[in-house]
Design a protein around this motif. Structure first.
Motif, PDB file in Angstrom:
ATOM      1  N   ALA A   1       1.214  -1.102  -0.081  1.00  0.00           N
ATOM      2  CA  ALA A   1      -0.039   0.000  -0.157  1.00  0.00           C
ATOM      3  C   ALA A   1       1.007   1.389   0.188  1.00  0.00           C
ATOM      4  O   ALA A   1       0.098   1.867  -0.797  1.00  0.00           O
ATOM      5  N   VAL A   2       2.017   1.072   0.465  1.00  0.00           N
ATOM      6  CA  VAL A   2       3.028   2.689   0.746  1.00  0.00           C
ATOM      7  C   VAL A   2       3.851   2.327  -0.298  1.00  0.00           C
ATOM      8  O   VAL A   2       3.886   3.807  -1.099  1.00  0.00           O
ATOM      9  N   LEU A   3       4.561   1.451  -1.052  1.00  0.00           N
ATOM     10  CA  LEU A   3       5.155   1.846  -2.417  1.00  0.00           C
ATOM     11  C   LEU A   3       4.582   2.620  -3.216  1.00  0.00           C
ATOM     12  O   LEU A   3       5.548   3.657  -3.497  1.00  0.00           O
ATOM     13  N   PRO A   4       3.212   2.755  -3.817  1.00  0.00           N
ATOM     14  CA  PRO A   4       3.607   4.099  -4.771  1.00  0.00           C
ATOM     15  C   PRO A   4       3.368   5.263  -3.896  1.00  0.00           C
ATOM     16  O   PRO A   4       3.241   6.411  -5.298  1.00  0.00           O
ATOM     17  N   TRP A   5       3.635   5.685  -2.718  1.00  0.00           N
ATOM     18  CA  TRP A   5       3.794   7.007  -2.274  1.00  0.00           C
ATOM     19  C   TRP A   5       4.505   7.848  -2.479  1.00  0.00           C
ATOM     20  O   TRP A   5       6.274   7.490  -2.679  1.00  0.00           O
ATOM     21  N   GLY A   6       4.431   8.567  -3.789  1.00  0.00           N
ATOM     22  CA  GLY A   6       5.582  10.185  -3.627  1.00  0.00           C
ATOM     23  C   GLY A   6       7.001   9.346  -4.503  1.00  0.00           C
ATOM     24  O   GLY A   6       7.775   9.768  -5.132  1.00  0.00           O
ATOM     25  N   VAL A   7       5.948   8.401  -5.372  1.00  0.00           N
ATOM     26  CA  VAL A   7       6.831   7.744  -6.260  1.00  0.00           C
ATOM     27  C   VAL A   7       6.841   8.730  -7.903  1.00  0.00           C
ATOM     28  O   VAL A   7       5.403   8.843  -8.183  1.00  0.00           O
TER      29      VAL A   7
ATOM     30  N   ALA B   1      10.023   3.219 -15.173  1.00  0.00           N
ATOM     31  CA  ALA B   1      10.866   2.432 -13.489  1.00  0.00           C
ATOM     32  C   ALA B   1      11.138   4.409 -12.810  1.00  0.00           C
ATOM     33  O   ALA B   1      11.278   5.466 -13.814  1.00  0.00           O
ATOM     34  N   PRO B   2      11.436   4.014 -11.989  1.00  0.00           N
ATOM     35  CA  PRO B   2      11.054   5.195 -10.394  1.00  0.00           C
ATOM     36  C   PRO B   2      12.073   5.698 -10.980  1.00  0.00           C
ATOM     37  O   PRO B   2      13.385   4.927 -10.805  1.00  0.00           O
ATOM     38  N   GLN B   3      12.543   6.724 -10.695  1.00  0.00           N
ATOM     39  CA  GLN B   3      13.203   8.512 -10.222  1.00  0.00           C
ATOM     40  C   GLN B   3      14.225   7.552  -9.068  1.00  0.00           C
ATOM     41  O   GLN B   3      15.571   7.203  -9.176  1.00  0.00           O
ATOM     42  N   ARG B   4      13.431   7.651  -8.264  1.00  0.00           N
ATOM     43  CA  ARG B   4      14.217   7.911  -6.401  1.00  0.00           C
ATOM     44  C   ARG B   4      12.536   7.110  -5.994  1.00  0.00           C
ATOM     45  O   ARG B   4      11.956   7.280  -4.906  1.00  0.00           O
ATOM     46  N   PRO B   5      13.247   5.152  -5.187  1.00  0.00           N
ATOM     47  CA  PRO B   5      11.526   4.766  -5.487  1.00  0.00           C
ATOM     48  C   PRO B   5      11.544   4.976  -3.905  1.00  0.00           C
ATOM     49  O   PRO B   5      11.115   4.660  -2.965  1.00  0.00           O
ATOM     50  N   LEU B   6      13.142   5.708  -2.827  1.00  0.00           N
ATOM     51  CA  LEU B   6      12.715   5.828  -1.354  1.00  0.00           C
ATOM     52  C   LEU B   6      12.561   3.749  -0.294  1.00  0.00           C
ATOM     53  O   LEU B   6      11.760   5.154  -0.390  1.00  0.00           O
ATOM     54  N   LEU B   7      12.776   3.051  -0.834  1.00  0.00           N
ATOM     55  CA  LEU B   7      12.645   2.553  -0.229  1.00  0.00           C
ATOM     56  C   LEU B   7      12.837   2.142   1.715  1.00  0.00           C
ATOM     57  O   LEU B   7      12.352   1.873   2.454  1.00  0.00           O
ATOM     58  N   ILE B   8      13.500   2.708   1.224  1.00  0.00           N
ATOM     59  CA  ILE B   8      14.274   1.993   2.811  1.00  0.00           C
ATOM     60  C   ILE B   8      13.065   3.584   4.350  1.00  0.00           C
ATOM     61  O   ILE B   8      13.020   2.936   5.249  1.00  0.00           O
ATOM     62  N   PRO B   9      12.812   5.115   3.235  1.00  0.00           N
ATOM     63  CA  PRO B   9      11.838   5.895   4.422  1.00  0.00           C
ATOM     64  C   PRO B   9      10.679   5.272   4.143  1.00  0.00           C
ATOM     65  O   PRO B   9       9.668   4.685   5.394  1.00  0.00           O
ATOM     66  N   LYS B  10      10.365   4.045   3.333  1.00  0.00           N
ATOM     67  CA  LYS B  10       9.029   3.571   2.873  1.00  0.00           C
ATOM     68  C   LYS B  10       8.976   1.764   4.046  1.00  0.00           C
ATOM     69  O   LYS B  10       7.902   1.644   4.446  1.00  0.00           O
ATOM     70  N   MET B  11      10.314   1.216   4.335  1.00  0.00           N
ATOM     71  CA  MET B  11      10.102   0.018   5.014  1.00  0.00           C
ATOM     72  C   MET B  11      10.245   0.655   6.164  1.00  0.00           C
ATOM     73  O   MET B  11       9.113   0.199   7.292  1.00  0.00           O
ATOM     74  N   LEU B  12      10.633   1.890   6.483  1.00  0.00           N
ATOM     75  CA  LEU B  12      10.582   2.242   8.051  1.00  0.00           C
ATOM     76  C   LEU B  12       9.055   2.302   8.942  1.00  0.00           C
ATOM     77  O   LEU B  12       8.452   2.480   9.399  1.00  0.00           O
TER      78      LEU B  12
END
Length: 91
Positions: A20-26, A43-54
């Motif tokens: 549910a969080v993965l598409p936020w801000g992509v 393809a995402p420019q910056r997926p920001l995976l670490i903040p999304k995992m937190l």
């Protein structure tokens, strides 16, 4: 319920929340106009995976914590959920 049950519930909730969080801000490479050769334009420019995992870890923890509290205090029991009706009777 045992600790293992709550760990399993946390695992399921965590994966549900991460999807549910993965598409936020992509923003895609195509939207930013910075497409590199040989890559997919979507393809995402910056997926920001670490903040999304937190965020996912905290949200899943809160959800499972509230669920555990409601089960352990007796506010939520298995009897509150409808059971399937037996279609036939075996004697």
């Amino acid at each position: 319920m045992g600790v293992g049950t709550y760990i399993a519930i946390y695992f399921i909730v965590w994966w549900t929340v991460i999807f549910a969080v993965l598409p936020w801000g992509v923003r895609s490479q195509h939207e930013d106009g910075a497409q590199e050769d040989g890559t997919e334009p979507g393809a995402p420019q910056r997926p920001l995976l670490i903040p999304k995992m937190l965020v996912t870890t905290v949200v899943a923890g809160v959800i499972v914590g509230l669920f555990a509290w409601s089960v352990e205090t007796g506010r939520l029991t298995l009897d509150m959920f409808p059971m399937p009706v037996k279609m036939y009777k075996i004697d």
